[in-house]
Design an enzyme around this catalytic site. Structure first.
Site, PDB file in Angstrom:
ATOM      1  CD  GLU A 263      -4.216   1.219  57.709  1.00  0.00           C
ATOM      2  OE1 GLU A 263      -5.089   0.775  58.107  1.00  0.00           O
ATOM      3  OE2 GLU A 263      -4.100   1.415  56.288  1.00  0.00           O
TER       4      GLU A 263
ATOM      5  CG  ASN B  26      -7.609  -4.680  57.440  1.00  0.00           C
ATOM      6  OD1 ASN B  26      -8.759  -4.232  58.253  1.00  0.00           O
ATOM      7  ND2 ASN B  26      -6.621  -3.925  57.633  1.00  0.00           N
TER       8      ASN B  26
ATOM      9  CG  HIS C  25      -2.836  -3.163  59.470  1.00  0.00           C
ATOM     10  ND1 HIS C  25      -2.455  -1.823  58.922  1.00  0.00           N
ATOM     11  CD2 HIS C  25      -3.286  -3.689  58.262  1.00  0.00           C
ATOM     12  CE1 HIS C  25      -2.896  -1.562  57.701  1.00  0.00           C
ATOM     13  NE2 HIS C  25      -3.369  -2.921  57.300  1.00  0.00           N
TER      14      HIS C  25
ATOM     15  N   GLY D 182      -3.126   1.047  50.363  1.00  0.00           N
ATOM     16  CA  GLY D 182      -3.985   1.835  50.023  1.00  0.00           C
ATOM     17  C   GLY D 182      -3.455   3.106  49.008  1.00  0.00           C
TER      18      GLY D 182
ATOM     19  CB  SER E 257      -2.350  -1.598  46.186  1.00  0.00           C
ATOM     20  OG  SER E 257      -2.561  -0.429  46.836  1.00  0.00           O
TER      21      SER E 257
ATOM     22  CD  GLU F 110      -0.925  -5.654  55.062  1.00  0.00           C
ATOM     23  OE1 GLU F 110      -1.874  -6.272  54.290  1.00  0.00           O
ATOM     24  OE2 GLU F 110      -1.107  -5.102  55.777  1.00  0.00           O
TER      25      GLU F 110
ATOM     26  CE  LYS G 120      -7.003  -0.871  55.143  1.00  0.00           C
ATOM     27  NZ  LYS G 120      -5.841  -0.129  54.621  1.00  0.00           N
TER      28      LYS G 120
END
Ligand code: PEP
Length: 257
Positions: free
Chosen positions: A100, A12, A98, A176, A215, A170, A14
């Site tokens: 985010e 991904n 996701h 991250g 991560s 996730e 991003k």
């Protein structure tokens, strides 16, 4: 029931990339990724999809998008991209839900379920992300949160359609941040998700892939991917470096699953 599930590693990107930088990264991936073993895909920003699709032609690396509009028909939806457009430019996968998107852009379980449905209807393979915040983990709500997120999709599209997608666990606190779930923590949640599906349809539960994301790096991929219910990974930061991503795909292949 034990079934073989080919591991899958998805990058991904991003909101990263540039025309020149993508060309260099893709050149590296084409050099380093083997033609057999774990399956792999990259998900660049929308604007780069056609160029990345062309650059990947003839390679085993597949293409995905990071999001999709929930509307199935073309129309007045400024700024949106439909599932059929993603298919037309060569996508096989699309990430939906996701964290985010859920946290920064306020996407609800119901909207994510509609995006999942639009993707399946167009013949894409949606990668449904689920995961808990740190506060939810600390309060013991992890399983309740991920099951709620999964059930929103099952009740909207049915378990058969869920079986045409991929799940990705996730934990939000691991994305991250450099913190990863331990292999055991990942395994527990993956088994819970698979168990929820098995309570409706054991065959689908045995075949659906559940990726781990948060991560993952070359240095920790092997032990996470070795867990029985982990079928590969969804990789953010480490997917932007060809050698690192290739090493993660190699770790998935090395599990021999
Ligand atoms: C992600 O964005 O899906 C992700 C897992 O990011 P990272 O690997 O950087 O934690």
């Amino acid at each position: 029931m034990k079934m073989t599930r080919q591991p899958l590693v998805v990058g991904n990107w991003k909101m990263h990339g540039s025309i020149a930088g993508n060309a260099e990264l893709l050149h590296g991936l084409r050099e380093l990724l083997p033609t057999s073993g774990a399956a792999s895909a990259v998900c660049p920003p929308f604007v780069y999809l056609p160029a990345v699709s062309a650059a990947l032609a003839g390679s085993p690396i597949e293409l995905g998008a990071q999001d999709v509009c929930e509307q199935g028909e073309a129309g007045a939806y400024t700024g949106e991209v439909s599932a059929s457009m993603l298919r037309e430019v060569g996508c096989r996968y699309v990430i939906v839900g996701h964290s985010e998107r859920r946290v920064i852009y306020g996407e609800t379980d119901a909207l994510v379920a509609r995006k999942f449905a639009a993707a399946v209807a167009a013949g894409l393979v949606p990668i449904l992300c689920v995961g808990e915040s740190l506060q939810e983990r600390d309060s013991g709500a992890t399983e309740a949160v991920v099951v709620r997120q999964l059930e929103a999709v099952i009740s909207a599209v049915g378990v058969g359609a869920v079986g045409r997608g991929v799940l990705a666990y996730e934990p939000v606190w691991a994305i991250g941040t450099g913190r990863t779930a331990s292999p055991e923590q990942a395994q527990d949640v993956h088994a819970c998700l698979r168990g929820r599906i098995a309570s409706i349809d054991a065959t689908i539960a045995g075949s659906v892939r559940v990726l781990y994301g948060g991560s993952v790096k070359a240095g920790n991929a092997k032990e996470i991917f070795a867990m029985p219910d982990v079928d590969g990974g969804l990789i953010g930061g480490a997917s932007l470096k060809a050698a690192e991503f290739a090493a993660i795909v190699a770790a998935a292949t090395a599990t021999g699953k």
